[in-house]
Write a protein that holds these residues in place. Structure first.
Motif, PDB file in Angstrom:
ATOM      1  N   MET A 201       0.955  -1.310   0.056  1.00 21.84           N
ATOM      2  CA  MET A 201      -0.085  -0.062  -0.046  1.00 21.84           C
ATOM      3  C   MET A 201       1.007   1.134   0.064  1.00 21.84           C
ATOM      4  N   SER A 202       0.572   2.249  -0.844  1.00 24.50           N
ATOM      5  CA  SER A 202       1.527   3.536  -1.079  1.00 24.50           C
ATOM      6  C   SER A 202       0.845   4.227   0.096  1.00 24.50           C
ATOM      7  N   LEU A 203       1.911   5.202   0.340  1.00 25.41           N
ATOM      8  CA  LEU A 203       1.666   6.451   1.320  1.00 25.41           C
ATOM      9  C   LEU A 203       0.420   6.964   0.998  1.00 25.41           C
ATOM     10  N   PHE A 204       0.245   7.337  -0.416  1.00 20.36           N
ATOM     11  CA  PHE A 204      -0.798   8.252  -0.753  1.00 20.36           C
ATOM     12  C   PHE A 204      -2.300   7.537  -0.616  1.00 20.36           C
ATOM     13  N   THR A 205      -2.193   6.055  -0.782  1.00 20.63           N
ATOM     14  CA  THR A 205      -3.343   5.369  -0.558  1.00 20.63           C
ATOM     15  C   THR A 205      -3.839   5.255   0.825  1.00 20.63           C
ATOM     16  N   ALA A 206      -2.762   5.048   1.670  1.00 23.15           N
ATOM     17  CA  ALA A 206      -3.084   5.193   3.311  1.00 23.15           C
ATOM     18  C   ALA A 206      -3.304   6.388   3.611  1.00 23.15           C
ATOM     19  N   PHE A 207      -2.869   7.435   3.035  1.00 24.07           N
ATOM     20  CA  PHE A 207      -3.379   8.814   3.417  1.00 24.07           C
ATOM     21  C   PHE A 207      -5.006   9.134   3.181  1.00 24.07           C
ATOM     22  N   LEU A 208      -5.334   8.708   1.974  1.00 24.55           N
ATOM     23  CA  LEU A 208      -6.577   8.918   1.437  1.00 24.55           C
ATOM     24  C   LEU A 208      -7.689   8.186   2.334  1.00 24.55           C
ATOM     25  N   ASN A 209      -7.169   6.852   2.653  1.00 24.48           N
ATOM     26  CA  ASN A 209      -7.915   6.095   3.368  1.00 24.48           C
ATOM     27  C   ASN A 209      -8.217   6.558   5.043  1.00 24.48           C
ATOM     28  N   THR A 210      -7.201   7.077   5.185  1.00 25.16           N
ATOM     29  CA  THR A 210      -7.256   7.843   6.781  1.00 25.16           C
ATOM     30  C   THR A 210      -8.252   8.907   6.501  1.00 25.16           C
ATOM     31  N   LEU A 211      -7.836   9.685   5.592  1.00 27.41           N
ATOM     32  CA  LEU A 211      -8.849  10.944   5.364  1.00 27.41           C
ATOM     33  C   LEU A 211     -10.242  10.570   5.215  1.00 27.41           C
ATOM     34  N   LEU A 212     -10.472   9.556   4.453  1.00 27.18           N
ATOM     35  CA  LEU A 212     -11.972   9.252   4.120  1.00 27.18           C
ATOM     36  C   LEU A 212     -12.619   8.444   5.548  1.00 27.18           C
ATOM     37  N   LEU A 213     -11.760   7.702   6.104  1.00 27.99           N
ATOM     38  CA  LEU A 213     -12.386   7.280   7.526  1.00 27.99           C
ATOM     39  C   LEU A 213     -12.829   8.438   8.473  1.00 27.99           C
ATOM     40  N   SER A 214     -11.779   9.241   8.461  1.00 29.51           N
ATOM     41  CA  SER A 214     -11.900  10.419   9.331  1.00 29.51           C
ATOM     42  C   SER A 214     -13.286  11.087   9.070  1.00 29.51           C
ATOM     43  N   PHE A 215     -13.520  11.305   7.619  1.00 31.65           N
ATOM     44  CA  PHE A 215     -14.700  11.798   7.024  1.00 31.65           C
ATOM     45  C   PHE A 215     -15.940  11.300   7.615  1.00 31.65           C
ATOM     46  N   PHE A 216     -16.027   9.929   7.378  1.00 27.12           N
ATOM     47  CA  PHE A 216     -17.240   9.283   7.847  1.00 27.12           C
ATOM     48  C   PHE A 216     -17.221   9.170   9.142  1.00 27.12           C
ATOM     49  N   GLU A 217     -16.285   9.073  10.111  1.00 31.07           N
ATOM     50  CA  GLU A 217     -16.442   9.103  11.676  1.00 31.07           C
ATOM     51  C   GLU A 217     -17.140  10.431  12.010  1.00 31.07           C
ATOM     52  N   LEU A 218     -16.440  11.379  11.414  1.00 29.16           N
ATOM     53  CA  LEU A 218     -17.135  13.062  11.500  1.00 29.16           C
ATOM     54  C   LEU A 218     -18.476  13.016  11.222  1.00 29.16           C
ATOM     55  N   ILE A 219     -18.889  12.503  10.098  1.00 26.00           N
ATOM     56  CA  ILE A 219     -20.201  12.327   9.607  1.00 26.00           C
ATOM     57  C   ILE A 219     -21.194  11.724  10.577  1.00 26.00           C
TER      58      ILE A 219
END
Length: 106
Positions: free
Chosen positions: A1-19
């Motif tokens: 897994m690339s660093l960029f993909t890990a960053f996007l997954n973290t960002l997406l997960l944070s967004f959904f948890e906030l929602i």
């Protein structure tokens, strides 16, 4: 897994948890609003327009004392307090007037 993909997954997960968090709070607030509307309607139907004063005489002072405590905690200068009043033209049952302390970091 690339660093960029890990960053996007973290960002997406944070967004959904906030929602989820905000969504639950908004949903609970909406349910409480509906319950309040029905209870007010039944109080007015049972006791007339002044029926709301049955709950206001205890709820309003407690609510305003909460504001007063927060003013003291955050260092605001309280200028005027009205814990309960009836017959205000705008329907205001109580208030706490305060001034912001410019030296406070809050």
């Amino acid at each position: 897994m690339s660093l960029f993909t890990a960053f996007l997954n973290t960002l997406l997960l944070s967004f959904f948890e906030l929602i989820y968090l905000v969504g639950i709070l908004v949903a609970v607030g909406m349910v409480i609003g509906v319950i309040e509307r029905y209870s007010n309607r039944y109080l007015i139907k049972a006791f007339g327009p002044r029926g709301l004063y049955l709950t206001a005489w205890i709820g309003t002072p407690i609510h305003e004392i909460g504001h007063l405590i927060q003013c003291f905690i955050w260092g605001h200068r309280v200028t005027r307090v009205k814990l309960l009043q009836f017959g205000h033209p705008n329907g205001v049952l109580g208030y706490v007037e305060h001034q912001y302390n410019k030296n406070s970091i809050y």
